[in-house]
Design a protein around this motif. Structure first.
Motif, mmCIF file in Angstrom:
data_model
loop_
_atom_site.group_PDB
_atom_site.id
_atom_site.type_symbol
_atom_site.label_atom_id
_atom_site.label_comp_id
_atom_site.label_asym_id
_atom_site.label_seq_id
_atom_site.Cartn_x
_atom_site.Cartn_y
_atom_site.Cartn_z
ATOM 1 N N SER A 126 -12.735 -5.660 -9.052
ATOM 2 C CA SER A 126 -12.279 -6.269 -7.799
ATOM 3 C C SER A 126 -10.888 -6.870 -7.965
ATOM 4 O O SER A 126 -10.027 -6.748 -7.085
ATOM 5 N N LEU A 127 -10.651 -7.535 -9.108
ATOM 6 C CA LEU A 127 -9.332 -8.118 -9.374
ATOM 7 C C LEU A 127 -8.286 -7.026 -9.578
ATOM 8 O O LEU A 127 -7.152 -7.137 -9.105
ATOM 9 N N PHE A 128 -8.656 -5.951 -10.294
ATOM 10 C CA PHE A 128 -7.758 -4.805 -10.450
ATOM 11 C C PHE A 128 -7.370 -4.255 -9.079
ATOM 12 O O PHE A 128 -6.198 -3.949 -8.814
ATOM 13 N N LEU A 129 -8.367 -4.128 -8.216
ATOM 14 C CA LEU A 129 -8.127 -3.586 -6.882
ATOM 15 C C LEU A 129 -7.169 -4.478 -6.098
ATOM 16 O O LEU A 129 -6.217 -3.993 -5.476
ATOM 17 N N LEU A 130 -7.406 -5.791 -6.141
ATOM 18 C CA LEU A 130 -6.521 -6.728 -5.445
ATOM 19 C C LEU A 130 -5.102 -6.652 -5.998
ATOM 20 O O LEU A 130 -4.122 -6.705 -5.238
ATOM 21 N N TRP A 131 -4.975 -6.556 -7.302
ATOM 22 C CA TRP A 131 -3.670 -6.469 -7.941
ATOM 23 C C TRP A 131 -2.911 -5.237 -7.438
ATOM 24 O O TRP A 131 -1.755 -5.314 -7.034
ATOM 25 N N THR A 174 4.635 -0.329 -4.314
ATOM 26 C CA THR A 174 4.574 1.113 -4.077
ATOM 27 C C THR A 174 3.769 1.460 -2.825
ATOM 28 O O THR A 174 3.910 2.553 -2.286
ATOM 29 N N LEU A 175 2.932 0.534 -2.370
ATOM 30 C CA LEU A 175 2.153 0.773 -1.151
ATOM 31 C C LEU A 175 2.967 0.513 0.109
ATOM 32 O O LEU A 175 2.533 0.857 1.212
ATOM 33 N N GLY A 176 4.165 -0.107 -0.073
ATOM 34 C CA GLY A 176 5.039 -0.361 1.079
ATOM 35 C C GLY A 176 4.361 -1.217 2.137
ATOM 36 O O GLY A 176 3.761 -2.243 1.834
ATOM 37 N N THR A 181 -2.135 -7.766 3.359
ATOM 38 C CA THR A 181 -1.572 -8.928 4.041
ATOM 39 C C THR A 181 -2.154 -10.197 3.400
ATOM 40 O O THR A 181 -3.077 -10.130 2.589
ATOM 41 N N LYS A 182 -1.624 -11.366 3.775
ATOM 42 C CA LYS A 182 -2.159 -12.628 3.248
ATOM 43 C C LYS A 182 -3.634 -12.782 3.622
ATOM 44 O O LYS A 182 -4.437 -13.272 2.829
ATOM 45 N N ARG A 183 -3.974 -12.378 4.828
ATOM 46 C CA ARG A 183 -5.364 -12.490 5.283
ATOM 47 C C ARG A 183 -6.274 -11.592 4.458
ATOM 48 O O ARG A 183 -7.372 -12.000 4.057
ATOM 49 N N GLN A 184 -5.823 -10.372 4.186
ATOM 50 C CA GLN A 184 -6.635 -9.448 3.388
ATOM 51 C C GLN A 184 -6.794 -9.964 1.963
ATOM 52 O O GLN A 184 -7.865 -9.829 1.366
#
Length: 410
Positions: free
Chosen positions: A363-368, A374-376, A381-384
């Protein structure tokens, strides 16, 4: 005219998390606590949507699965080796152990309808059942097609059968709607229900689905303009899975809560319903259990193949020999475990430890990675990020529970 979303990879996620483990957990929750824990499923569905949306977005935007992204993100050689070892050990050990449960669960559905299928009896092995071999053969046929489209359609069919079976059983039982909505909307924690709540969340929010969804989304949709379709698919399939779990809890709550009927495992579900609500309810549950088991028996090896081919930089084409070899090993181990009725306590112990560490870590890897430049414009977002961190905190609680249970502290 109602326009339905394009059904796709998110149905694979639903097929994966509605397995025999979920059926058992949800049934025990309803039998022991009535409708009072339905709110935990609502939270689970929301948490799953948050993480799986990120996984799908990562797959569509980067055109790579989570395994590849983890490998590429770990530039430090030591960190990369540790990450690879952790993921490989957790995927192989965990999925093999759980695959045995998936096939056993599907077999129980067949046992209720057709009776015991005893293949071999002897002094050392009391009984070797035929049904796990049948289930394994069906899963092998679906996976061996080497076609993502065929696998997806087969799982859509199984999820449809599973949905009809469990929802039909739910509609056949008398529901106390005031208790139902109270349990659904008002969180409560009856005495002794803490581990059951954690189990309900843990059977829905699982790390393997992040690998499965990101990789399958990258195959289904090839450009970022299709992110809308990916989200519609997600918002349709994941709540459907939650609805199935809610139906299972509600059916068990109506049939078993407050009754002197002992429910200890999935084998007790279908026969126990028959005398209370008639033979048809038992058959529906048996069919649902079969569909849940076989759909998970397909998705668990598939998730393992996507995860390992990505993290080890192997050929990730579904038709490739390397990809097929991975899922075949997981499927074979599951069939062997289910066929001889072996309960691999040590294997499950290691799987608990690995899964306990892997869930918050992934989950932390995913958030990182969802905050990578690179995702532009498609990065979090801050909310996500806030919602994602909240889910990570919950996964840390699940991790603590898994580790404590594995070391005998619970």
């Amino acid at each position: 005219m109602i326009k339905f979303p394009k059904i796709g990879p998110a149905v694979l996620v639903t097929a994966a998390f509605i397995g025999p483990g979920t059926v058992i957990t949800a049934t025990m929750a309803g039998a022991n606590y009535g409708f009072s824990l339905l709110w935990a499923l609502v939270f689970s569905v929301i948490a799953t949507i948050i993480l799986q949306e990120m996984a799908a977005r990562l797959g569509v935007v980067t055109q790579q699965g989570l395994g590849e992204n983890i490998r590429l993100a770990c530039t430090n050689p030591l960190v990369k080796i540790l990450a690879v070892l952790l993921v490989v050990s957790a995927i192989v050990v965990g999925n093999a152990a759980y695959q045995g449960g998936n096939i056993s669960g599907a077999s129980l559905g067949l046992v209720h309808v057709f009776g015991q299928g005893q293949w071999l009896q002897g002094s050392m092995l009391e009984t070797i059942s035929l049904w796990p071999l049948v289930i394994g053969s069906v899963a092998l046929f679906i996976l061996a097609s080497g076609s993502y489209q065929f696998i997806e359609k087969a799982l859509i069919l199984l999820v449809t059968v599973m949905s009809i079976a469990f929802l039909a059983s739910f509609m056949m039982v008398p529901i106390d709607w005031s208790e139902f909505f109270s349990g659904l909307l008002i969180p409560s924690l009856p005495t002794g229900a803490t581990l059951t709540v954690i189990a309900l969340i843990g059977t829905t929010v699982v790390p393997y689905n992040l690998f499965l969804h990101s990789a399958s989304a990258s195959k289904k949709w090839q450009n970022v303009e299709q992110l809308g379709d990916a989200r519609k698919d997600l918002y349709f399939a994941i709540p459907l899975g939650g609805l199935i779990s809610i139906a299972i809890i509600s059916t068990a709550a109506s049939a078993f809560f407050g009754q002197q009927i002992e429910i200890t495992n999935a084998a007790d579900i279908a026969p126990a319903l028959a005398p209370v609500f008639g033979e048809h309810a038992g058959i529906f549950i048996a069919v649902g259990l079969f569909a849940a088991g076989i759909s998970s028996a397909v998705t668990a090896p598939l998730a393992a193949a996507f995860a390992l081919s990505g993290i080890l930089n192997l050929n990730k084409e579904i038709s490739s020999l390397q990809f097929k070899s991975i899922w075949f090993v997981i499927l074979l181990l599951g069939v062997l475990i289910a066929s001889i009725g072996y309960r691999p306590i040590e294997v499950i112990w290691v799987a608990q430890v690995a899964n306990g560490v892997l869930l918050p870590l992934i989950s932390l890897f995913l958030l990182w990675m969802m905050n990578s430049a690179t995702l532009g414009q498609h990065k979090n977002t801050k909310r996500q990020n806030l919602l994602g961190l909240l889910v990570v905190l919950v996964t840390l609680l699940l991790s603590a529970r898994s580790l404590m249970s594995a070391f005998g502290l619970l």
